[in-house]
Write an enzyme that holds these catalytic residues in place. Structure first.
Site, PDB file in Angstrom:
ATOM      1  N   MET A  47       0.666  -1.202   0.116  1.00  0.00           N
ATOM      2  CA  MET A  47       0.044   0.019   0.083  1.00  0.00           C
ATOM      3  C   MET A  47       1.001   1.202   0.046  1.00  0.00           C
ATOM      4  SD  MET A  47      -1.151   0.323   4.004  1.00  0.00           S
ATOM      5  CE  MET A  47      -2.675  -0.576   3.363  1.00  0.00           C
ATOM      6  N   LYS A  48       2.076   1.213   0.489  1.00  0.00           N
ATOM      7  CA  LYS A  48       3.014   2.162   0.502  1.00  0.00           C
ATOM      8  C   LYS A  48       3.275   2.830  -0.863  1.00  0.00           C
ATOM      9  CE  LYS A  48       3.609   2.259   4.785  1.00  0.00           C
ATOM     10  NZ  LYS A  48       3.159   3.157   5.686  1.00  0.00           N
TER      11      LYS A  48
END
Length: 345
Positions: A47-48
């Site tokens: 998700m980063k």
């Protein structure tokens, strides 16, 4: 030649719009319906990617980055990989201060993406000059034309998820979500997603996941920063020994702590029940969801979304290594290593 709409202009086009997958087996004894927002589908496998792209593009809009700029960040691995990925496409240099909790495999991946890596001891205080926070600040001061991202204290971390992950979950559940279960590290994910969802429906409950050894749960409940809560733990990317301003505690309803051991076993169980190969934090989220269910948090009408942050390939030397699990004392007579490998002599 006509433009082919089936061709992406670069890898960054594939950040976001990750699938929401129904969980069928691992949650079968829990009341309600459970869905995994599987962030391992991002091109950087976590998700980063969302925050790296959003923060860097916002910095470009503000004129903080120009040709030849250097991006500097602290990371336990995933944010660094995403920053390095976006830097490659955008043409920036990337320097990363990494916690020694990060596996050798993670560090090798960061180097493979062209980043300069400084490995800093994990179990020191945040204000220790050797901590990855302080090392990143020093590198920023010494590097001309550099930008320190500082994800723990960057409001854009929240905005990235408010603008993308939150709306995706709302749309994918047709607005029927009743509970969000998300880990809190920097707090950007849980804060941004929760803020968006609660604006659509204030009745949605946001259930945070914290680690034993972290101060977030107690701080949320009492407003007290209790140093006695802090001790070393193994889960990466979850919990904190400081209070990140990227966490909006007002949009989190409750926190639940999980143990290193339970989280590791749940991640392994998720792989062999649902075919979802996820990271250590995802195991923590599954474990917390089960603990929340035991407390009567859900009923048969609940529609619960679990944000699973990254891909299991980042943890081959840790939770998916039988040797590492044995070294931690995580195997006993009930919880043995899988014995599916046979060597033919």
């Amino acid at each position: 030649m006509e433009h082919n709409t089936g061709i992406s202009k670069n890898i960054l086009d594939h950040i976001g719009n990750t699938p929401l997958i129904q969980l069928n087996k691992i949650t079968k004894n829990l009341p309600g319906n459970f869905y995994a927002k599987y962030e391992g589908f991002n091109p950087g496998h976590s998700m980063k990617d969302r925050i790296a792209l959003h923060i860097i593009e916002e910095a470009e809009r503000q004129g903080l980055l120009k040709e030849g700029s250097t991006i500097i960040e602290t990371t336990s691995g995933n944010t660094g990989f995403s920053m390095a990925l976006v830097s490659i496409i955008k043409g920036y240099k990337c320097i990363l201060a990494v916690s020694s909790k990060a596996s050798a495999g993670k560090i090798n991946m960061l180097k493979a993406m062209g980043a300069k890596v400084y490995v800093c001891p994990a179990h020191v205080k945040a204000d220790d000059p050797r901590s990855y926070y302080e090392v990143a600040k020093k590198l920023h001061a010494e590097t001309a034309n550099s930008l320190y991202i500082n994800q723990y204290f960057n409001k854009l971390n929240i905005d990235a998820h408010y603008n993308s992950t939150g709306p995706e979950i709302w749309k994918q559940t047709n607005g029927e979500i009743t509970h969000l279960v998300a880990a809190s590290g920097t707090g950007g994910t849980i804060s941004g997603v929760s803020k968006y969802l609660k604006e659509q429906n204030p009745k949605i409950k946001t259930l945070g996941v914290d680690a034993f050894g972290s101060i977030l749960k107690k701080f949320h409940e009492t407003g007290e920063f209790d140093k006695n809560e802090i001790y070393p733990y193994r889960i990466e990317g979850l919990g904190k020994n400081l209070i990140p301003t990227a966490t909006n505690f007002d949009v989190i309803d409750v926190f639940e702590k999980v143990t290193d051991e339970a989280a590791a076993h749940r991640a392994r169980e998720l792989a062999i029940t649902e075919g979802l190969f996820t990271g250590y934090t995802s195991g923590a989220i599954i474990q917390a969801t089960i603990q929340y269910a035991e407390q009567g948090m859900f009923d048969e009408n609940s529609k619960v979304v679990l944000v699973l942050p990254d891909h299991g390939s980042r943890y081959m030397e840790k939770i998916y290594s039988d040797e590492w699990m044995k070294e931690q004392g995580f195997f006993d007579s009930q919880k043995q290593a899988h014995k599916e490998v046979e060597f033919i002599k």
